[in-house]
Design a protein around this motif. Structure first.
Motif, PDB file in Angstrom:
ATOM      1  N   THR A 332       0.844  -1.204   0.000  1.00  0.00           N
ATOM      2  CA  THR A 332       0.000   0.000   0.000  1.00  0.00           C
ATOM      3  C   THR A 332       0.879   1.254   0.000  1.00  0.00           C
ATOM      4  O   THR A 332       0.588   2.235  -0.695  1.00  0.00           O
ATOM      5  CB  THR A 332      -0.937   0.009   1.227  1.00  0.00           C
ATOM      6  OG1 THR A 332      -1.638  -1.235   1.279  1.00  0.00           O
ATOM      7  CG2 THR A 332      -1.915   1.146   1.176  1.00  0.00           C
ATOM      8  N   ALA A 333       1.950   1.196   0.793  1.00  0.00           N
ATOM      9  CA  ALA A 333       2.852   2.352   0.873  1.00  0.00           C
ATOM     10  C   ALA A 333       3.431   2.665  -0.502  1.00  0.00           C
ATOM     11  O   ALA A 333       3.537   3.830  -0.901  1.00  0.00           O
ATOM     12  CB  ALA A 333       3.964   2.087   1.888  1.00  0.00           C
ATOM     13  N   GLY A 353      -2.209   7.517   5.854  1.00  0.00           N
ATOM     14  CA  GLY A 353      -1.465   8.225   4.808  1.00  0.00           C
ATOM     15  C   GLY A 353      -0.308   8.984   5.454  1.00  0.00           C
ATOM     16  O   GLY A 353       0.817   9.000   4.955  1.00  0.00           O
ATOM     17  N   LEU A 354      -0.577   9.588   6.622  1.00  0.00           N
ATOM     18  CA  LEU A 354       0.463  10.334   7.348  1.00  0.00           C
ATOM     19  C   LEU A 354       1.473   9.366   7.972  1.00  0.00           C
ATOM     20  O   LEU A 354       2.669   9.637   8.004  1.00  0.00           O
ATOM     21  CB  LEU A 354      -0.181  11.199   8.430  1.00  0.00           C
ATOM     22  CG  LEU A 354      -1.195  12.229   7.912  1.00  0.00           C
ATOM     23  CD1 LEU A 354      -1.957  12.856   9.052  1.00  0.00           C
ATOM     24  CD2 LEU A 354      -0.471  13.301   7.094  1.00  0.00           C
ATOM     25  N   ASN A 355       0.960   8.225   8.439  1.00  0.00           N
ATOM     26  CA  ASN A 355       1.885   7.239   9.020  1.00  0.00           C
ATOM     27  C   ASN A 355       2.830   6.671   7.962  1.00  0.00           C
ATOM     28  O   ASN A 355       4.003   6.421   8.253  1.00  0.00           O
ATOM     29  CB  ASN A 355       1.089   6.122   9.705  1.00  0.00           C
ATOM     30  CG  ASN A 355       0.384   6.641  10.953  1.00  0.00           C
ATOM     31  OD1 ASN A 355       0.872   7.566  11.610  1.00  0.00           O
ATOM     32  ND2 ASN A 355      -0.758   6.065  11.283  1.00  0.00           N
ATOM     33  N   PRO A 361      10.086   8.920   4.926  1.00  0.00           N
ATOM     34  CA  PRO A 361      10.212  10.380   4.807  1.00  0.00           C
ATOM     35  C   PRO A 361      10.663  10.856   3.425  1.00  0.00           C
ATOM     36  O   PRO A 361      10.442  12.009   3.078  1.00  0.00           O
ATOM     37  CB  PRO A 361      11.238  10.748   5.882  1.00  0.00           C
ATOM     38  CG  PRO A 361      11.704   9.485   6.493  1.00  0.00           C
ATOM     39  CD  PRO A 361      10.895   8.348   5.993  1.00  0.00           C
ATOM     40  N   LYS A 362      11.235   9.934   2.630  1.00  0.00           N
ATOM     41  CA  LYS A 362      11.638  10.339   1.270  1.00  0.00           C
ATOM     42  C   LYS A 362      10.435  10.762   0.441  1.00  0.00           C
ATOM     43  O   LYS A 362      10.564  11.501  -0.532  1.00  0.00           O
ATOM     44  CB  LYS A 362      12.355   9.188   0.563  1.00  0.00           C
ATOM     45  CG  LYS A 362      13.819   9.086   0.932  1.00  0.00           C
ATOM     46  CD  LYS A 362      14.516   8.117   0.005  1.00  0.00           C
ATOM     47  CE  LYS A 362      15.951   7.923   0.471  1.00  0.00           C
ATOM     48  NZ  LYS A 362      16.454   6.597   0.137  1.00  0.00           N
ATOM     49  N   MET A 363       9.261  10.240   0.808  1.00  0.00           N
ATOM     50  CA  MET A 363       8.045  10.565   0.044  1.00  0.00           C
ATOM     51  C   MET A 363       7.589  12.004   0.283  1.00  0.00           C
ATOM     52  O   MET A 363       6.802  12.544  -0.493  1.00  0.00           O
ATOM     53  CB  MET A 363       6.884   9.643   0.457  1.00  0.00           C
ATOM     54  CG  MET A 363       7.006   8.228  -0.024  1.00  0.00           C
ATOM     55  SD  MET A 363       5.509   7.326   0.499  1.00  0.00           S
ATOM     56  CE  MET A 363       6.010   5.656   0.134  1.00  0.00           C
ATOM     57  N   LEU A 364       8.054  12.606   1.373  1.00  0.00           N
ATOM     58  CA  LEU A 364       7.541  13.936   1.741  1.00  0.00           C
ATOM     59  C   LEU A 364       7.697  14.947   0.609  1.00  0.00           C
ATOM     60  O   LEU A 364       6.816  15.757   0.351  1.00  0.00           O
ATOM     61  CB  LEU A 364       8.256  14.449   2.996  1.00  0.00           C
ATOM     62  CG  LEU A 364       7.857  13.775   4.321  1.00  0.00           C
ATOM     63  CD1 LEU A 364       8.829  14.153   5.433  1.00  0.00           C
ATOM     64  CD2 LEU A 364       6.432  14.151   4.712  1.00  0.00           C
ATOM     65  N   LYS A 365       8.837  14.855  -0.080  1.00  0.00           N
ATOM     66  CA  LYS A 365       9.093  15.839  -1.145  1.00  0.00           C
ATOM     67  C   LYS A 365       8.122  15.694  -2.321  1.00  0.00           C
ATOM     68  O   LYS A 365       7.989  16.589  -3.149  1.00  0.00           O
ATOM     69  CB  LYS A 365      10.556  15.755  -1.611  1.00  0.00           C
ATOM     70  CG  LYS A 365      10.885  14.452  -2.269  1.00  0.00           C
ATOM     71  CD  LYS A 365      12.263  14.466  -2.890  1.00  0.00           C
ATOM     72  CE  LYS A 365      12.587  13.254  -3.730  1.00  0.00           C
ATOM     73  NZ  LYS A 365      11.760  12.062  -3.605  1.00  0.00           N
ATOM     74  N   ASP A 366       7.451  14.531  -2.388  1.00  0.00           N
ATOM     75  CA  ASP A 366       6.519  14.307  -3.508  1.00  0.00           C
ATOM     76  C   ASP A 366       5.096  14.778  -3.196  1.00  0.00           C
ATOM     77  O   ASP A 366       4.222  14.714  -4.066  1.00  0.00           O
ATOM     78  CB  ASP A 366       6.475  12.813  -3.862  1.00  0.00           C
ATOM     79  CG  ASP A 366       7.822  12.315  -4.363  1.00  0.00           C
ATOM     80  OD1 ASP A 366       8.541  13.122  -4.993  1.00  0.00           O
ATOM     81  OD2 ASP A 366       8.156  11.144  -4.114  1.00  0.00           O
ATOM     82  N   ILE A 367       4.854  15.228  -1.961  1.00  0.00           N
ATOM     83  CA  ILE A 367       3.497  15.704  -1.649  1.00  0.00           C
ATOM     84  C   ILE A 367       3.210  16.916  -2.530  1.00  0.00           C
ATOM     85  O   ILE A 367       4.001  17.867  -2.553  1.00  0.00           O
ATOM     86  CB  ILE A 367       3.379  16.141  -0.166  1.00  0.00           C
ATOM     87  CG1 ILE A 367       3.735  14.994   0.766  1.00  0.00           C
ATOM     88  CG2 ILE A 367       1.980  16.661   0.145  1.00  0.00           C
ATOM     89  CD1 ILE A 367       3.755  15.416   2.233  1.00  0.00           C
ATOM     90  N   PRO A 368       2.092  16.905  -3.262  1.00  0.00           N
ATOM     91  CA  PRO A 368       1.787  18.084  -4.079  1.00  0.00           C
ATOM     92  C   PRO A 368       1.707  19.335  -3.207  1.00  0.00           C
ATOM     93  O   PRO A 368       1.195  19.280  -2.078  1.00  0.00           O
ATOM     94  CB  PRO A 368       0.414  17.754  -4.679  1.00  0.00           C
ATOM     95  CG  PRO A 368       0.272  16.280  -4.562  1.00  0.00           C
ATOM     96  CD  PRO A 368       1.081  15.848  -3.382  1.00  0.00           C
ATOM     97  N   VAL A 384       6.849  15.122  12.564  1.00  0.00           N
ATOM     98  CA  VAL A 384       7.807  16.230  12.781  1.00  0.00           C
ATOM     99  C   VAL A 384       8.765  15.956  13.944  1.00  0.00           C
ATOM    100  O   VAL A 384       9.598  16.786  14.261  1.00  0.00           O
ATOM    101  CB  VAL A 384       7.078  17.593  13.015  1.00  0.00           C
ATOM    102  CG1 VAL A 384       6.198  17.957  11.844  1.00  0.00           C
ATOM    103  CG2 VAL A 384       6.295  17.601  14.319  1.00  0.00           C
ATOM    104  N   GLY A 385       8.651  14.794  14.589  1.00  0.00           N
ATOM    105  CA  GLY A 385       9.483  14.495  15.762  1.00  0.00           C
ATOM    106  C   GLY A 385       8.828  15.054  17.011  1.00  0.00           C
ATOM    107  O   GLY A 385       7.856  15.808  16.921  1.00  0.00           O
TER     108      GLY A 385
END
Ligand code: NPW
Ligand code: K
Length: 511
Positions: A332-333, A353-355, A361-368, A384-385
């Motif tokens: 799913t990820a 989705g957030l989990n 975390p590499k996916m973060l840059k792909d968030i529209p 965010v820690g």
């Protein structure tokens, strides 16, 4: 309504004195007269003892003026000066003299004094520290504060609970007044709304003391309180000659075996918030459930039986809301990551989705850009820690929002929507809404608003407000415990109507 910092309020104070050509002492008299009028309107001379604890700065000065006014109107009062410093303010000293002229002799408390008796039937006026607090109260003042907190008396704080700083968490939470009621001057303070500091404020109310309107209007603030007047202008009316195509086609992606209900709730909420068309995208096992429960919603299925394994759509949706009940399985990820890469339009991302983002975390840059993320505190921490206190949490979220150019909705009693350097503090909602599926409903609502053309930020602010209002209406009918996520959905319409209701006309006097 803007939320000003302590230093901005001090500037407003100076600007008022300068522009209105009044003295600081007159401004204090004005502020304390408002306090007095509020109390007098409620007590109407009731025989109760008011115990006023006054510091030696201007907050204490307010307390002294209030004492004089109460005395002049026949109330039984006892004034204590909490003598925590030799540096008494000019207006404190002036009003101390006026009190003495009125033959009122305060008790001066210092580190050697015994704690004064306070009965549960007394009313305590807390005017020890105001917005000038800049360090921890010392031990004897802290002990006095604990004594007041333990008294079970009604405690009315002037401006802010003493010991609670305006722009940070208290150094020692035991050394801050837990106010039954706060009468705060002119503008709300941020600490009233954060989980760690809001506990010191049971209820609060603004007293308008006429601070310079120009200063208040033109000064930018980091936070804003969102109530009906702020939300109403964001509303986008539906047009007479419109059709469902004008209000967008939202897709809600989520669900896994045993968690299809989350998608059902989000899709229902999305439609009930005005999206023209809604399609649910679920694993095969969810097909029948959604088709049966929601005839207005279309269903697309993934190839996977129990989990989502590949996400694709046969048309271009206006907006995608994703994450509820989707799970964090690797397959799913991967599907989620591929979707992020392919999407350009802002999305709404929630729950798993957030989990998944936190795990990858590499996916973060792909968030529209301009997507809306709706974490509850645990999801936020994964993203965010951890943080040392609520203020650090806010600055971390601001940095995150700025870095990824996304809107972050920090869910809580007062949900705060953050975009870059600015936070919007919501005022609706209640503890009954801390219930399964409530977050899925919010995601659906925000998605539904974006489908209709609300910007991401407006959809988040508006959606959070409306969600809370729907919950408040639900609670007024059934109480906290019985409120379910589906009750929130069934009240979305009522919430819209309540928001748009015309203010009742003043009753006409008959001739
Ligand atoms: N804004 C407005 O428009 C209006 C405001 N008004 C009222 O003024 C209030 C603010 O008054 P304020 O500035 O005199 O500060 P306040 O809170 O009384 O503290 C006094 C002094 O104590 C000190 N101090 C700080 N921490 C300490 C500690 N832990 N232990 C010991 N000492 C400590 C510190 O001085 P320092 O020793 O740091 O020089 C500080 O200056 C405001 O809340 C409202 O009630 C209204 O009258 C009219 C309109
Ligand atoms: K106070």
């Amino acid at each position: 309504m803007k939320i000003f910092s302590a230093s901005q309020i001090q500037d407003a104070d100076k600007s008022t004195i300068q522009k209105q050509q009044i003295s600081s002492e007159e401004l204090m008299e004005r502020a304390a007269t408002k306090l007095f009028e509020w109390i007098h309107a409620r007590l109407r001379g009731t025989r109760v003892t008011l115990k006023l604890f006054c510091g030696i700065g201007n907050n204490g000065g307010d307390g002294l003026v209030l004492a004089r006014l109460l005395h002049e109107h026949g109330y039984t009062i006892q004034v204590y000066v909490v003598n925590f410093s030799e540096k008494r303010s000019k207006d404190f000293l002036l009003n101390l003299e006026r009190l003495k002229s009125a033959k009122l002799w305060p008790d001066f408390l210092n580190n050697e004094s015994e704690l004064p008796p306070i009965s549960p039937d007394d009313i305590v006026i807390d005017a020890i520290f105001g917005i000038g607090l800049n360090r921890a109260p010392n031990t004897w003042v802290g002990n006095l504060i604990m004594h007041i907190n333990n008294s079970r008396a009604f405690v009315l704080s002037v401006d802010i609970p003493s010991g609670l700083p305006t722009d940070k968490c208290p150094w020692n939470p035991d050394y801050a007044i837990r106010a039954s009621y706060v009468l705060t001057f002119q503008v709300p303070k941020l600490v009233f709304f954060l989980p760690e500091t809001g506990v010191f404020v049971n209820q609060w109310e603004l007293l308008d003391i006429g601070l310079d309107p120009e200063y208040l209007q033109t000064t930018e603030t980091e936070f804003e309180l969102i109530g009906r007047p702020e939300v109403l202008p964001l509303y986008r009316p539906r047009l007479k000659f419109s059709h469902k195509g004008n209000y967008g086609h939202a897709i809600i992606v989520g669900g896994s075996y045993g968690k299809i209900g989350a998608v059902q709730l989000a899709s229902d909420a999305c439609l009930s918030s005005g999206s023209g068309l809604v399609t649910a995208f679920v694993p095969l096992c969810g097909y029948q459930a959604i088709q049966t429960a929601l005839p207005e919603v279309m269903v697309l299925t993934d190839g996977g039986e129990k989990i989502i394994s590949k996400i694709s759509f046969p048309f271009e949706p206006t907006v995608v809301g994703i994450g509820m009940g989707i799970g964090v399985d690797k397959i799913t990820a991967n599907a989620f990551g591929a979707l992020l890469k392919s999407m350009e339009k802002p999305m709404v991302i929630d729950a798993d989705g957030l989990n998944i983002l936190a795990k990858h975390p590499k996916m973060l840059k792909d968030i529209p850009e301009l997507s809306v993320l709706t974490p509850h505190p645990k999801e936020l921490e994964r993203l965010v820690g951890n943080w040392s206190d609520d203020f650090e949490k806010l600055s971390k979220v601001k940095a995150f929002s700025t870095h990824y150019n996304v809107v972050v909705v920090i869910k809580g009693a007062h949900t705060i929507t953050v975009y870059k350097d600015k936070g919007f503090v919501n005022t609706t909602g209640n503890p009954g809404m801390a219930t399964a599926g409530s977050g899925d409903v919010l995601t659906g609502m925000i998605t539904g608003l974006m489908a209709q053309g609300y910007t991401s930020l407006h959809a988040a602010i508006f959606g959070v407000y409306l969600h809370g209002l729907a919950g408040d209406i639900g609670v007024s009918e059934m109480g906290y415990e019985a409120l379910k996520a589906s009750t929130i959905i069934s009240n979305i319409g009522n919430a819209f109507m309540e928001l748009l209701r015309q203010p009742e006309a003043e009753p006409q006097e008959e001739n």
